[in-house]
Write a protein that holds these residues in place. Structure first.
Motif, PDB file in Angstrom:
ATOM      1  N   TYR A  13      13.162  11.174   4.772  1.00  0.00           N
ATOM      2  CA  TYR A  13      12.473  11.858   5.866  1.00  0.00           C
ATOM      3  C   TYR A  13      12.345  11.009   7.119  1.00  0.00           C
ATOM      4  N   TYR A  14      12.806   9.742   7.032  1.00  0.00           N
ATOM      5  CA  TYR A  14      12.832   8.889   8.222  1.00  0.00           C
ATOM      6  C   TYR A  14      14.196   8.925   8.916  1.00  0.00           C
ATOM      7  N   LEU A  15      15.102   9.764   8.404  1.00  0.00           N
ATOM      8  CA  LEU A  15      16.475   9.695   8.905  1.00  0.00           C
ATOM      9  C   LEU A  15      16.691  10.417  10.237  1.00  0.00           C
ATOM     10  N   ASN A  16      15.648  10.749  10.945  1.00  0.00           N
ATOM     11  CA  ASN A  16      15.874  11.275  12.296  1.00  0.00           C
ATOM     12  C   ASN A  16      15.477  10.265  13.371  1.00  0.00           C
ATOM     13  N   ARG A  17      15.239   9.041  12.951  1.00  0.00           N
ATOM     14  CA  ARG A  17      14.783   8.068  13.962  1.00  0.00           C
ATOM     15  C   ARG A  17      14.959   6.632  13.465  1.00  0.00           C
ATOM     16  N   SER A  18      14.894   5.714  14.443  1.00  0.00           N
ATOM     17  CA  SER A  18      14.947   4.288  14.118  1.00  0.00           C
ATOM     18  C   SER A  18      13.554   3.695  14.372  1.00  0.00           C
ATOM     19  N   GLY A  35       0.828  -1.206   0.000  1.00  0.00           N
ATOM     20  CA  GLY A  35       0.000   0.000   0.000  1.00  0.00           C
ATOM     21  C   GLY A  35       0.860   1.252   0.000  1.00  0.00           C
ATOM     22  N   ARG A  36       0.550   2.195   0.911  1.00  0.00           N
ATOM     23  CA  ARG A  36       1.329   3.437   0.982  1.00  0.00           C
ATOM     24  C   ARG A  36       2.749   3.176   1.470  1.00  0.00           C
ATOM     25  N   TYR A  37       2.982   2.019   2.015  1.00  0.00           N
ATOM     26  CA  TYR A  37       4.333   1.671   2.480  1.00  0.00           C
ATOM     27  C   TYR A  37       5.095   1.021   1.346  1.00  0.00           C
ATOM     28  N   ILE A  79      11.171  -0.007   2.216  1.00  0.00           N
ATOM     29  CA  ILE A  79      11.486  -0.947   3.301  1.00  0.00           C
ATOM     30  C   ILE A  79      11.136  -0.311   4.660  1.00  0.00           C
ATOM     31  N   TYR A  80      10.706  -1.112   5.605  1.00  0.00           N
ATOM     32  CA  TYR A  80      10.486  -0.662   6.997  1.00  0.00           C
ATOM     33  C   TYR A  80      11.277  -1.538   7.935  1.00  0.00           C
ATOM     34  N   TYR A  81      11.765  -0.904   9.009  1.00  0.00           N
ATOM     35  CA  TYR A  81      12.674  -1.639   9.888  1.00  0.00           C
ATOM     36  C   TYR A  81      11.966  -2.766  10.639  1.00  0.00           C
ATOM     37  N   TRP A  82      11.060  -2.425  11.569  1.00  0.00           N
ATOM     38  CA  TRP A  82      10.584  -3.537  12.405  1.00  0.00           C
ATOM     39  C   TRP A  82       9.635  -4.460  11.662  1.00  0.00           C
ATOM     40  N   ASP A  83       8.933  -3.957  10.639  1.00  0.00           N
ATOM     41  CA  ASP A  83       8.113  -4.851   9.813  1.00  0.00           C
ATOM     42  C   ASP A  83       8.953  -6.011   9.273  1.00  0.00           C
ATOM     43  N   PRO A 100      17.333   3.204  10.001  1.00  0.00           N
ATOM     44  CA  PRO A 100      16.233   4.166  10.100  1.00  0.00           C
ATOM     45  C   PRO A 100      14.865   3.492  10.091  1.00  0.00           C
ATOM     46  N   ASN A 101      13.872   4.228  10.510  1.00  0.00           N
ATOM     47  CA  ASN A 101      12.461   3.816  10.505  1.00  0.00           C
ATOM     48  C   ASN A 101      12.076   3.151   9.184  1.00  0.00           C
ATOM     49  N   GLY A 102      12.480   3.756   8.080  1.00  0.00           N
ATOM     50  CA  GLY A 102      12.141   3.204   6.771  1.00  0.00           C
ATOM     51  C   GLY A 102      13.057   3.789   5.712  1.00  0.00           C
ATOM     52  N   PRO A 124       7.268  14.965   8.000  1.00  0.00           N
ATOM     53  CA  PRO A 124       6.931  15.259   6.604  1.00  0.00           C
ATOM     54  C   PRO A 124       5.808  14.382   6.066  1.00  0.00           C
ATOM     55  N   GLU A 125       5.808  13.080   6.439  1.00  0.00           N
ATOM     56  CA  GLU A 125       4.797  12.148   5.911  1.00  0.00           C
ATOM     57  C   GLU A 125       3.499  12.202   6.698  1.00  0.00           C
ATOM     58  N   GLY A 126       3.476  13.017   7.773  1.00  0.00           N
ATOM     59  CA  GLY A 126       2.249  13.166   8.564  1.00  0.00           C
ATOM     60  C   GLY A 126       2.048  14.639   8.873  1.00  0.00           C
ATOM     61  N   GLY A 129       3.098  -7.136   4.384  1.00  0.00           N
ATOM     62  CA  GLY A 129       4.292  -7.898   4.765  1.00  0.00           C
ATOM     63  C   GLY A 129       4.174  -8.678   6.054  1.00  0.00           C
ATOM     64  N   TRP A 130       3.936  -7.984   7.173  1.00  0.00           N
ATOM     65  CA  TRP A 130       3.995  -8.717   8.442  1.00  0.00           C
ATOM     66  C   TRP A 130       2.784  -9.624   8.624  1.00  0.00           C
ATOM     67  N   THR A 131       1.658  -9.253   8.029  1.00  0.00           N
ATOM     68  CA  THR A 131       0.471 -10.113   8.133  1.00  0.00           C
ATOM     69  C   THR A 131       0.762 -11.466   7.475  1.00  0.00           C
ATOM     70  N   LEU A 173      -6.911   6.011  18.412  1.00  0.00           N
ATOM     71  CA  LEU A 173      -5.541   5.807  17.945  1.00  0.00           C
ATOM     72  C   LEU A 173      -5.407   4.375  17.436  1.00  0.00           C
ATOM     73  N   GLN A 174      -4.530   4.197  16.443  1.00  0.00           N
ATOM     74  CA  GLN A 174      -4.541   2.881  15.803  1.00  0.00           C
ATOM     75  C   GLN A 174      -3.825   1.788  16.602  1.00  0.00           C
ATOM     76  N   TRP A 175      -3.017   2.169  17.605  1.00  0.00           N
ATOM     77  CA  TRP A 175      -2.414   1.128  18.455  1.00  0.00           C
ATOM     78  C   TRP A 175      -3.186   1.040  19.767  1.00  0.00           C
ATOM     79  N   ASP A 176      -4.502   1.105  19.673  1.00  0.00           N
ATOM     80  CA  ASP A 176      -5.403   0.933  20.815  1.00  0.00           C
ATOM     81  C   ASP A 176      -6.596   0.091  20.370  1.00  0.00           C
TER      82      ASP A 176
HETATM   83  O1  LIG Z   1       3.915  -0.845   8.360  1.00  0.00           O
HETATM   84  C1  LIG Z   1       4.760   0.255   8.326  1.00  0.00           C
HETATM   85  C2  LIG Z   1       4.590   1.130   9.528  1.00  0.00           C
HETATM   86  O2  LIG Z   1       3.286   1.721   9.437  1.00  0.00           O
HETATM   87  C3  LIG Z   1       2.911   2.576  10.524  1.00  0.00           C
HETATM   88  O3  LIG Z   1       3.784   3.645  10.704  1.00  0.00           O
HETATM   89  C4  LIG Z   1       4.283   4.297   9.552  1.00  0.00           C
HETATM   90  O4  LIG Z   1       3.408   5.323   9.156  1.00  0.00           O
HETATM   91  C5  LIG Z   1       3.454   6.543   9.897  1.00  0.00           C
HETATM   92  C6  LIG Z   1       2.501   7.523   9.268  1.00  0.00           C
HETATM   93  O5  LIG Z   1       2.767   7.747   7.945  1.00  0.00           O
HETATM   94  C7  LIG Z   1       4.895   7.065   9.967  1.00  0.00           C
HETATM   95  O6  LIG Z   1       4.986   8.263  10.661  1.00  0.00           O
HETATM   96  C8  LIG Z   1       5.731   6.006  10.658  1.00  0.00           C
HETATM   97  O7  LIG Z   1       7.046   6.468  10.851  1.00  0.00           O
HETATM   98  C9  LIG Z   1       5.704   4.786   9.768  1.00  0.00           C
HETATM   99  O8  LIG Z   1       6.501   3.776  10.333  1.00  0.00           O
HETATM  100  C10 LIG Z   1       2.937   1.745  11.772  1.00  0.00           C
HETATM  101  O9  LIG Z   1       2.478   2.469  12.890  1.00  0.00           O
HETATM  102  C11 LIG Z   1       4.347   1.212  12.030  1.00  0.00           C
HETATM  103  O10 LIG Z   1       4.342   0.385  13.154  1.00  0.00           O
HETATM  104  C12 LIG Z   1       4.755   0.365  10.830  1.00  0.00           C
HETATM  105  O11 LIG Z   1       6.104  -0.006  10.975  1.00  0.00           O
END
Ligand SMILES: OC[C@H]1O[C@H](O[C@H]2O[C@H](CO)[C@@H](O)[C@H](O)[C@H]2O)[C@H](O)[C@@H](O)[C@@H]1O
Length: 755
Positions: free
Chosen positions: A233-238, A183-185, A188-192, A227-229, A305-307, A676-678, A521-524
């Protein structure tokens, strides 16, 4: 109250999509927020002033809201050089309108999602050994389909679209094949990747698992951390540090230890980054000991930037208005929430809210940097322990722990030295064992609540444990951190799982609900996420090892009154109900779990719920299997609110714990599919628990038929379809309040069964 959240879904089953601007206000409307822009962020302080950096250009485009999703614009490359783009932007009139921005974006940007492209899988195995472990023919056939979904998610960098001087793009080009979440992802994503690699290994796609690890190592080599992904724009965090877990999983399955030559120093460098930038010490209020702990903490004073739109609204909409320092602090908290992977959750709030569906109030009380997350410090303990094992396996403890520059991204938040970053290069085995021990001691001291028999986050503001019950509390057992109370003590171990047993009986979907608090919130509540299903079952497996003689239980589910006192942190009356309409014919316990020692029985029940949710939501979105399962009729597919024409079953990123065939929702973006993770967790479960899974039973799809003339029906999502009428198994429902309205349950499950 409608908590099934099935009405606002958008699907992008086709991985590459490009969006055109779609303004929602008249084109001559001035863009809001002009004249006040955030400070320059260090991630852009090399003078790059890229289009994805939070500056005037980015803010004006994002706040013009010409794209419904904030991530769309920052993934669009420019079609000319950065300088030309910036000059064109500077030439716009002083007070830009939505129309100016629309024209500017159309002229200077190209389609998002084209910088990585889909490649055919090499060495695809359509019959991996895992399929032999599944008894039910339907699950076997469906898992084989899921095994094939990697083809939708495997990507390579499109070398011809890499931007150097000719254009500007947020993509971080990678040298090896990538597996994206979907989808919008579209990167690559780190913890996924932790659960993606689990699935790749089950699918016997070892080369892709190797590639994934190489990409992770390239990240550490380049930036000193992962990085997060895969976007600038993810380069300020893991994100939660999973590299060592992935490496270990790869080696355990393939036996290929040659990867360790490169991986060990880089894994050490990653741990060093966490030690330097995220680790500190505190004095325990319980034992007075000095403990090594870690937190998520991102140096940032601008909207993500992405939010962008969402963060801007959260911060600027506060009442009373926030001053500049408070605004910067809240932006930092928002970025930190994204680093945790749990963006966002009541577990990070100063005062967890209960039973509201508006995100913003909860987000304005984020306090995540002050929280020591139980899952993070458990993971760091496990990472160090595995790394020590891997050094031993490699048999060469003289490898340097610092062969790469550990990077400087300017976001050090270290508040204490602790037992960090010292002798890793001279004696890595003992150094990493010592670090594992230090984090494990902190988990047991700060996070374990013996009275409630569960692990919680620790709050350094109040110097108390949080009382928000989440599946993060299962991570210590996943990482083999066990309180002495649980060892060989079945009563205590049953207390530990009492909340999980209650939730198994309370809700009909996946019981590992992210929290029991409904906040929007989506993690609730009511969302349940694939990683938590995996890690909770791993915790049950640990209990099974601790209690080799665990008894069998006649009832796995228990009432609220039997949950360890205070464990869930709420009263029974605070809990959201299970809607009767979404249980349908799903049975809350399965026969296959009966007569098994309870840790195994719980794993079977949880596995069954997860597989049921992934399968039934796939089926209710158009899935079909040749010769075994016919697609639901259009009338029923339309009624789910989750079907678009031509769709043939989707895999959601998250699920709804109250409804077996529904996706999760809430948060700042539409639920995504792919995923991916599903898929990784489906393949893992199919292999490990496939022998215990009964044939799935999906709930019926509730449809409200409004007209009584037999010519047309209006469904619960508002769709009107001509020529459909009640089908077999209809049941008169209770909410027919007028003579023309009645509720009917259409049987949503039509697998041919033997008579
Ligand atoms: O599956 C990928 C990730 O999706 C969510 O977070 C991501 O989207 C956010 C909003 O665009 C973004 O700010 C965040 O940095 C991204 O990782 C989900 O919450 C993550 O757990 C997941 O890795």
């Amino acid at each position: 109250q409608n908590i099934t959240q099935t009405s606002s879904f958008s699907f992008s089953a086709t991985p590459v999509s490009t969006a055109s601007p779609s303004p929602t206000v008249p084109l001559d409307t001035p863009v809001v927020g002009q004249g006040e822009y955030p400070p320059l962020q260090y991630l852009c302080d090399d003078g790059g002033n890229a289009t994805y950096c939070p500056t005037e250009l980015l803010q004006d485009v994002q706040l013009s809201r010409i794209f419904p999703d904030s991530k769309t614009f920052v993934d669009k490359p420019t079609n000319g050089s950065l300088n030309d783009t910036l000059s064109a932007y500077a030439a716009l009139p002083a007070n830009v309108t939505v129309g100016d921005i629309e024209t500017f974006v159309e002229q200077h940007f190209t389609g998002e999602g084209q910088d990585l492209y889909q490649v055919p899988i090499e060495g695809f195995n359509s019959s991996p050994a895992l399929l032999d472990n599944i008894s039910d023919p339907l699950y076997k056939a469906w898992t084989s389909i899921v095994n094939g979904y990697w083809t939708l998610l495997i990507r390579e960098t499109n070398q011809s679209s890499i931007c150097t001087d000719q254009c500007d793009s947020s993509l971080i080009p990678l040298n090896h094949t990538v597996v994206v979440p979907g989808g919008r992802y579209r990167e690559i994503y780190y913890w996924d990747s932790r659960w993606i690699i689990e699935g790749l290994l089950k699918s016997e796609l070892y080369d892709y698992a190797w590639d994934l690890l190489q990409n992770m190592m390239d990240f550490i080599d380049t930036y000193g951390y992962i990085p997060n992904g895969g976007r600038q724009y993810y380069l300020n965090r893991s994100q939660p540090p999973m590299f060592i877990q992935m490496l270990d999983a790869y080696i355990k399955v393939t036996g290929n230890t040659t990867i360790l030559d490169r991986a060990l120093p880089l894994a050490s460098a990653e741990m060093e980054w966490w030690a330097t930038n995220r680790t500190f010490t505190i004095t325990s209020p319980f034992t007075n000991k000095t403990l090594t702990v870690a937190h998520y903490a991102v140096n940032n004073t601008a909207p993500r930037p992405e939010g962008y739109v969402e963060d801007f609204e959260t911060v600027m909409g506060a009442s009373p208005a926030l001053n500049e320092t408070a605004r910067g602090e809240l932006y930092s908290e928002l970025a930190t929430g994204a680093e945790s992977g749990w963006d966002y959750s009541s577990r990070w709030c100063k005062q967890p809210l209960l039973n509201t569906s508006d995100n913003d109030p909860a987000l304005r009380t984020l306090n995540i940097k002050a929280i020591i997350p139980v899952d993070l410090i458990s993971l760091l303990s496990g990472d160090h322990a595995l790394l020590a094992d891997l050094y031993e396996l490699h048999g060469n403890s003289s490898i340097s722990g610092n062969s790469t520059d550990s990077g400087s991204n300017g976001n050090s938040t270290t508040t204490g030295g602790g037992q960090t970053g010292n002798s890793s290069s001279s004696d890595p085995v003992s150094y990493h064992r010592q670090m594992a021990q230090a984090f494990s001691e902190s988990v047991l001291d700060l996070c374990w609540d013996p009275a409630k028999s569960w692990f919680y986050d620790f709050n350094t503001t109040s110097m108390t444990r949080s009382n928000v019950y989440t599946p993060a509390g299962a991570w210590p057992l996943w990482q083999n951190i066990t309180p002495s109370e649980l060892e060989g003590n079945e009563t205590a171990a049953l207390d530990f799982v009492s909340g999980a047993r209650f939730l198994l009986g309370k809700y009909s979907g996946i019981p590992t609900v992210a929290s029991v608090l409904l906040t929007g919130l989506q993690w609730d509540f009511p969302n349940a996420w694939p990683p938590h299903l995996h890690t909770t079952i791993k915790a049950f497996e640990t209990l099974g090892r601790l209690l080799p003689n665990a008894t069998t239980l006649s009832n796995l589910t228990i009432p609220f009154s039997e949950v360890a006192s205070g464990q869930l942190g709420v009263t029974e009356g605070d809990l959201q109900p299970q809607p009767a309409s979404t249980i349908g014919n799903v049975s809350l316990e399965v026969q296959e779990a009966q007569g098994k020692p309870w840790p195994l029985a719980l794993s079977i029940e949880f596995a069954n719920r997860y597989m049921g949710a992934a399968f039934c939501s796939w089926y209710s979105t158009g899935g079909a299997i040749d010769g075994l399962l016919t697609q639901l009729p259009l009338s029923e597919l339309n009624a789910t609110g989750t079907y678009t024409a031509g769709q043939s079953g989707v895999m959601f990123e998250k699920f709804n714990s109250t409804d077996t065939d529904a996706a999760g929702g809430g948060g700042e973006y539409n639920v995504q599919v792919g995923f991916g993770w599903t898929n990784g967790v489906v393949l893992w479960l199919a292999d490990e628990y496939g022998q215990y899974l009964p044939q799935p039973t999906c709930p019926m799809i509730p449809i409200i038929e409004v007209t009584g003339n037999g010519n047309s029906s209006t469904y619960s999502n508002g769709t009107t379809v001509s020529g459909t009428g009640p089908i077999s198994n209809t049941t008169a429902g209770g909410n027919g309040t007028s003579s023309q309205t009645q509720t009917q349950l259409f049987a949503g499950f039509r697998i041919p069964r033997p008579e």
